[in-house]
Design a protein around this motif. Structure first.
Motif, PDB file in Angstrom:
ATOM      1  N   GLU A 169      28.557  19.196  -4.737  1.00  0.00           N
ATOM      2  CA  GLU A 169      28.914  20.395  -3.984  1.00  0.00           C
ATOM      3  C   GLU A 169      30.363  20.322  -3.550  1.00  0.00           C
ATOM      4  O   GLU A 169      30.833  19.263  -3.121  1.00  0.00           O
ATOM      5  CB  GLU A 169      28.042  20.535  -2.734  1.00  0.00           C
TER       6      GLU A 169
ATOM      7  N   LEU B  41      39.593  21.313  -1.416  1.00  0.00           N
ATOM      8  CA  LEU B  41      38.172  21.032  -1.582  1.00  0.00           C
ATOM      9  C   LEU B  41      37.970  19.818  -2.488  1.00  0.00           C
ATOM     10  O   LEU B  41      38.800  19.534  -3.340  1.00  0.00           O
ATOM     11  CB  LEU B  41      37.464  22.243  -2.188  1.00  0.00           C
TER      12      LEU B  41
ATOM     13  N   LYS C 193      33.175  20.599  -1.002  1.00  0.00           N
ATOM     14  CA  LYS C 193      33.281  20.504   0.459  1.00  0.00           C
ATOM     15  C   LYS C 193      34.729  20.734   0.853  1.00  0.00           C
ATOM     16  O   LYS C 193      35.648  20.254   0.191  1.00  0.00           O
ATOM     17  CB  LYS C 193      32.853  19.117   0.963  1.00  0.00           C
ATOM     18  N   ILE C 194      34.963  21.473   1.944  1.00  0.00           N
ATOM     19  CA  ILE C 194      36.323  21.718   2.432  1.00  0.00           C
ATOM     20  C   ILE C 194      36.824  20.458   3.127  1.00  0.00           C
ATOM     21  O   ILE C 194      36.192  19.953   4.054  1.00  0.00           O
ATOM     22  CB  ILE C 194      36.358  22.915   3.399  1.00  0.00           C
ATOM     23  N   LEU C 195      37.972  19.945   2.660  1.00  0.00           N
ATOM     24  CA  LEU C 195      38.591  18.767   3.274  1.00  0.00           C
ATOM     25  C   LEU C 195      39.632  19.155   4.299  1.00  0.00           C
ATOM     26  O   LEU C 195      39.792  18.481   5.309  1.00  0.00           O
ATOM     27  CB  LEU C 195      39.253  17.889   2.207  1.00  0.00           C
TER      28      LEU C 195
ATOM     29  N   LYS D 277      34.603  17.854  -4.673  1.00  0.00           N
ATOM     30  CA  LYS D 277      33.189  17.869  -5.040  1.00  0.00           C
ATOM     31  C   LYS D 277      32.570  16.542  -4.615  1.00  0.00           C
ATOM     32  O   LYS D 277      32.985  15.470  -5.039  1.00  0.00           O
ATOM     33  CB  LYS D 277      33.002  18.075  -6.533  1.00  0.00           C
ATOM     34  N   ILE D 278      31.583  16.627  -3.728  1.00  0.00           N
ATOM     35  CA  ILE D 278      30.861  15.462  -3.221  1.00  0.00           C
ATOM     36  C   ILE D 278      29.378  15.723  -3.440  1.00  0.00           C
ATOM     37  O   ILE D 278      28.859  16.741  -2.985  1.00  0.00           O
ATOM     38  CB  ILE D 278      31.148  15.228  -1.721  1.00  0.00           C
TER      39      ILE D 278
END
Length: 99
Positions: free
Chosen positions: A88, A82, A90-92, A84-85
């Motif tokens: 939030e 994950l 986000k799953i990479l 943080k973007i």
């Protein structure tokens, strides 16, 4: 185009030219086709997945999570990367094991 690859029971790596062994070559599914496959699975009424976060490691804006899932009679262990973007996580990427 985003695509998802069906589960393979094998673990191997591509050769230096980037070719996967013939046993691992499977057609890519579009996201819509993948969701259609999941939604059409024969499950008892009111069945929903059970999930538990087994571990979470956060370092700044990066994180990894181990999630244990059970859906119907199928059990998975997911490993998520994950980032943080815009505030939030986000799953990479996702790796999983089908038990």
């Amino acid at each position: 185009m985003v695509g998802l690859r069906p589960l393979s029971a094998h673990t191997r790596f591509a050769d230096r030219a980037g070719r996967w062994p013939r046993s691992l070559r499977a057609p890519w599914l579009s996201v819509d086709a993948y969701v259609g496959e999941v939604m059409s699975a024969a499950l008892p009424p009111n069945t929903s997945p059970n999930r538990a976060v087994a571990s979470l490691d956060i370092a700044g804006d990066a994180a990894t999570a181990k999630v244990e899932d059970e859906f119907g009679t199928t059990r998975f262990t997911d490993y998520l990367s994950l980032l943080k973007i815009a505030g939030e996580l986000k799953i990479l990427s996702k790796l999983y094991h089908l038990h």
